[in-house]
Motif scaffolding. Structure first.
Motif, PDB file in Angstrom:
ATOM      1  N   MET A  46      15.494  11.804  18.049  1.00 43.45           N
ATOM      2  CA  MET A  46      14.115  12.188  17.802  1.00 43.45           C
ATOM      3  C   MET A  46      14.078  13.498  17.035  1.00 43.45           C
ATOM      4  O   MET A  46      14.977  14.327  17.171  1.00 43.45           O
ATOM      5  N   THR A  47      13.064  13.698  16.238  1.00 43.24           N
ATOM      6  CA  THR A  47      13.019  14.883  15.400  1.00 43.24           C
ATOM      7  C   THR A  47      11.654  15.532  15.443  1.00 43.24           C
ATOM      8  O   THR A  47      10.659  14.911  15.790  1.00 43.24           O
ATOM      9  N   ARG A  48      11.635  16.817  15.074  1.00 43.32           N
ATOM     10  CA  ARG A  48      10.369  17.467  14.774  1.00 43.32           C
ATOM     11  C   ARG A  48      10.045  17.197  13.319  1.00 43.32           C
ATOM     12  O   ARG A  48      10.917  16.955  12.499  1.00 43.32           O
ATOM     13  N   ARG A  49       8.749  17.294  12.942  1.00 45.57           N
ATOM     14  CA  ARG A  49       8.346  17.024  11.570  1.00 45.57           C
ATOM     15  C   ARG A  49       8.094  18.326  10.834  1.00 45.57           C
ATOM     16  O   ARG A  49       7.508  19.255  11.363  1.00 45.57           O
ATOM     17  N   GLU A  50       8.521  18.393   9.614  1.00 44.16           N
ATOM     18  CA  GLU A  50       8.305  19.546   8.765  1.00 44.16           C
ATOM     19  C   GLU A  50       7.700  19.079   7.441  1.00 44.16           C
ATOM     20  O   GLU A  50       8.020  17.998   6.936  1.00 44.16           O
ATOM     21  N   THR A  90      15.879  17.103  18.742  1.00 51.46           N
ATOM     22  CA  THR A  90      15.487  17.369  20.113  1.00 51.46           C
ATOM     23  C   THR A  90      16.062  16.267  20.984  1.00 51.46           C
ATOM     24  O   THR A  90      16.566  15.261  20.492  1.00 51.46           O
ATOM     25  N   ALA A  91      15.973  16.455  22.303  1.00 47.89           N
ATOM     26  CA  ALA A  91      16.594  15.507  23.221  1.00 47.89           C
ATOM     27  C   ALA A  91      15.912  14.146  23.163  1.00 47.89           C
ATOM     28  O   ALA A  91      14.697  14.038  22.999  1.00 47.89           O
ATOM     29  N   ILE A  92      16.722  13.098  23.306  1.00 51.54           N
ATOM     30  CA  ILE A  92      16.203  11.740  23.443  1.00 51.54           C
ATOM     31  C   ILE A  92      15.739  11.568  24.879  1.00 51.54           C
ATOM     32  O   ILE A  92      16.511  11.721  25.826  1.00 51.54           O
ATOM     33  N   ARG A  93      14.469  11.270  25.063  1.00 51.64           N
ATOM     34  CA  ARG A  93      13.880  11.129  26.394  1.00 51.64           C
ATOM     35  C   ARG A  93      14.037   9.679  26.871  1.00 51.64           C
ATOM     36  O   ARG A  93      13.611   8.748  26.190  1.00 51.64           O
ATOM     37  N   VAL A  94      14.662   9.517  28.048  1.00 51.91           N
ATOM     38  CA  VAL A  94      15.020   8.187  28.543  1.00 51.91           C
ATOM     39  C   VAL A  94      14.251   7.872  29.826  1.00 51.91           C
ATOM     40  O   VAL A  94      14.153   8.706  30.729  1.00 51.91           O
ATOM     41  N   LEU A  95      13.709   6.666  29.892  1.00 49.71           N
ATOM     42  CA  LEU A  95      13.075   6.145  31.096  1.00 49.71           C
ATOM     43  C   LEU A  95      14.018   5.123  31.728  1.00 49.71           C
ATOM     44  O   LEU A  95      14.452   4.176  31.068  1.00 49.71           O
ATOM     45  N   LEU A  96      14.337   5.303  33.010  1.00 52.37           N
ATOM     46  CA  LEU A  96      15.221   4.394  33.739  1.00 52.37           C
ATOM     47  C   LEU A  96      14.375   3.420  34.550  1.00 52.37           C
ATOM     48  O   LEU A  96      13.560   3.841  35.384  1.00 52.37           O
ATOM     49  N   GLU A 128      22.471  13.017  32.717  1.00 56.55           N
ATOM     50  CA  GLU A 128      22.045  14.414  32.761  1.00 56.55           C
ATOM     51  C   GLU A 128      23.082  15.377  32.204  1.00 56.55           C
ATOM     52  O   GLU A 128      22.748  16.488  31.800  1.00 56.55           O
ATOM     53  N   ILE A 129      24.339  14.963  32.171  1.00 65.81           N
ATOM     54  CA  ILE A 129      25.385  15.852  31.659  1.00 65.81           C
ATOM     55  C   ILE A 129      25.610  15.677  30.162  1.00 65.81           C
ATOM     56  O   ILE A 129      26.426  16.391  29.565  1.00 65.81           O
ATOM     57  N   GLU A 130      24.878  14.751  29.541  1.00 68.73           N
ATOM     58  CA  GLU A 130      25.055  14.482  28.116  1.00 68.73           C
ATOM     59  C   GLU A 130      24.137  15.374  27.276  1.00 68.73           C
ATOM     60  O   GLU A 130      22.939  15.471  27.542  1.00 68.73           O
ATOM     61  N   ASP A 131      24.705  16.015  26.278  1.00 72.54           N
ATOM     62  CA  ASP A 131      23.897  16.821  25.370  1.00 72.54           C
ATOM     63  C   ASP A 131      22.951  15.925  24.581  1.00 72.54           C
ATOM     64  O   ASP A 131      23.335  14.843  24.125  1.00 72.54           O
ATOM     65  N   GLY A 132      21.723  16.374  24.413  1.00 66.01           N
ATOM     66  CA  GLY A 132      20.773  15.654  23.587  1.00 66.01           C
ATOM     67  C   GLY A 132      20.122  14.468  24.258  1.00 66.01           C
ATOM     68  O   GLY A 132      19.412  13.698  23.605  1.00 66.01           O
ATOM     69  N   ILE A 133      20.343  14.288  25.576  1.00 64.53           N
ATOM     70  CA  ILE A 133      19.711  13.204  26.317  1.00 64.53           C
ATOM     71  C   ILE A 133      19.037  13.793  27.548  1.00 64.53           C
ATOM     72  O   ILE A 133      19.630  14.589  28.275  1.00 64.53           O
ATOM     73  N   GLU A 134      17.806  13.409  27.794  1.00 65.67           N
ATOM     74  CA  GLU A 134      17.036  13.888  28.936  1.00 65.67           C
ATOM     75  C   GLU A 134      16.447  12.696  29.674  1.00 65.67           C
ATOM     76  O   GLU A 134      15.829  11.825  29.061  1.00 65.67           O
ATOM     77  N   VAL A 135      16.647  12.621  30.988  1.00 67.37           N
ATOM     78  CA  VAL A 135      16.027  11.578  31.793  1.00 67.37           C
ATOM     79  C   VAL A 135      14.583  12.002  32.052  1.00 67.37           C
ATOM     80  O   VAL A 135      14.318  12.940  32.802  1.00 67.37           O
ATOM     81  N   ALA A 136      13.650  11.309  31.413  1.00 62.00           N
ATOM     82  CA  ALA A 136      12.249  11.711  31.472  1.00 62.00           C
ATOM     83  C   ALA A 136      11.518  11.108  32.658  1.00 62.00           C
ATOM     84  O   ALA A 136      10.490  11.644  33.088  1.00 62.00           O
ATOM     85  N   ALA A 189      19.946   3.753  19.661  1.00 64.14           N
ATOM     86  CA  ALA A 189      18.575   3.263  19.802  1.00 64.14           C
ATOM     87  C   ALA A 189      17.574   4.348  19.448  1.00 64.14           C
ATOM     88  O   ALA A 189      16.538   4.082  18.831  1.00 64.14           O
ATOM     89  N   GLY A 190      17.887   5.589  19.813  1.00 68.91           N
ATOM     90  CA  GLY A 190      17.025   6.704  19.455  1.00 68.91           C
ATOM     91  C   GLY A 190      16.942   6.927  17.963  1.00 68.91           C
ATOM     92  O   GLY A 190      15.967   7.507  17.470  1.00 68.91           O
ATOM     93  N   ARG A 191      17.956   6.458  17.227  1.00 70.61           N
ATOM     94  CA  ARG A 191      17.956   6.555  15.763  1.00 70.61           C
ATOM     95  C   ARG A 191      17.343   5.327  15.106  1.00 70.61           C
ATOM     96  O   ARG A 191      17.323   5.219  13.886  1.00 70.61           O
ATOM     97  N   GLY A 192      16.907   4.375  15.922  1.00 68.64           N
ATOM     98  CA  GLY A 192      16.283   3.180  15.366  1.00 68.64           C
ATOM     99  C   GLY A 192      17.230   2.022  15.132  1.00 68.64           C
ATOM    100  O   GLY A 192      16.853   1.040  14.491  1.00 68.64           O
ATOM    101  N   GLU A 193      18.458   2.097  15.665  1.00 63.40           N
ATOM    102  CA  GLU A 193      19.424   1.029  15.465  1.00 63.40           C
ATOM    103  C   GLU A 193      19.305  -0.032  16.554  1.00 63.40           C
ATOM    104  O   GLU A 193      18.783   0.209  17.643  1.00 63.40           O
TER     105      GLU A 193
END
Length: 238
Positions: free
Chosen positions: A1-5, A18-24, A40-48, A136-140
């Motif tokens: 996921m990205t911020r827009r500029e 920014t972190a990929i927000r994941v729903l379990l 939770e220990i992975e960089d760039g991934i957040e359990v939302a 998946a967060g990149r659209g693949e």
């Protein structure tokens, strides 16, 4: 996921990651706890958020706004396939991945036809699951090898990829660009970088292409575009 500029000319481009927000979504609390601890220990991934069934998942998705949903196939009240259909309709920005012990055709084709971007089995490794979430967060599209093989076999058997569709001549110039890159196998991030637009904008174009071509998911859209060679339709327009 990205911020827009903003860039000169008013278009958007990807910003900082920014972190990929994941729903379990799984009816077994033990599974959810294990997945949370692993992610939770992975960089760039957040359990939302978490949910124990499909109905709860729809409510939680509206509250936590995830980027990726890991969805069990069999759950009480609402099973995974129905949840994915409703997520696709109500929360099209959520990339749903089925994570299941079951590899039955009804679940596989039902989930992918309903809008899932991936189907993994629970015997996959932690590394494979984390990689799938990032992709998946990149659209693949992310499929277990056995699932991918069965999907290809089914498409060949049924000829499900259409060769002529009524909306092919009604793409905008930007949609034609995105279609050409999808056919070439580019991810949403790669498309965004090449066209100098935001990933969110790419996702919107992909959703429009799915609707116009009448294909249920990105995999079949890419197969159709590649199979027909029709990647730059004429008569652009809104």
């Amino acid at each position: 996921m990205t911020r827009r500029e903003r860039v000169p000319g008013g278009e958007e481009r990807p910003g900082d990651m920014t972190a990929i927000r994941v729903l379990l979504v799984d009816d077994q609390e033990l599974i959810r706890r294990g997945l949370r601890k692993m992610l939770e220990i992975e960089d760039g991934i957040e359990v939302a958020g978490e949910a124990a069934d499909g109905e709860e998942a729809l409510r939680v998705a509206g509250e936590c706004r995830p980027d990726v949903a890991l969805v069990d196939a069999r759950m009480p009240r609402m099973e995974g396939v129905e949840l994915i259909r409703r997520l696709s309709a109500g929360h099209p920005g959520v990339a749903a991945i089925v994570l299941s012990t079951f590899d039955e055709d009804d679940y596989i084709f039902g989930a992918l036809g309903g809008g899932a971007v991936g189907y993994l089995l629970k015997d996959c490794t932690p590394e494979e699951l984390v990689d799938a979430i990032r992709r998946a967060g990149r659209g693949e599209t992310v499929l277990a090898p056995s699932v991918a093989g069965r999907l290809v076999a089914e498409l060949r058997r049924t000829g499900a990829v259409p060769r002529a569709l009524p909306h092919e001549g009604r793409l905008s110039a930007r949609e034609s660009d995105v279609a050409r890159l999808i056919a070439a196998g580019a991810t949403n991030r790669e498309i965004a970088a090449q066209l100098r637009i935001a990933e969110g904008t790419v996702k919107n174009h992909v959703s429009s292409l799915l609707r116009k071509y009448g294909t249920p998911d990105r995999t079949r859209l890419a197969l159709h575009l590649k199979d027909t060679g029709d990647r730059n339709p004429q008569s652009p327009g809104p």
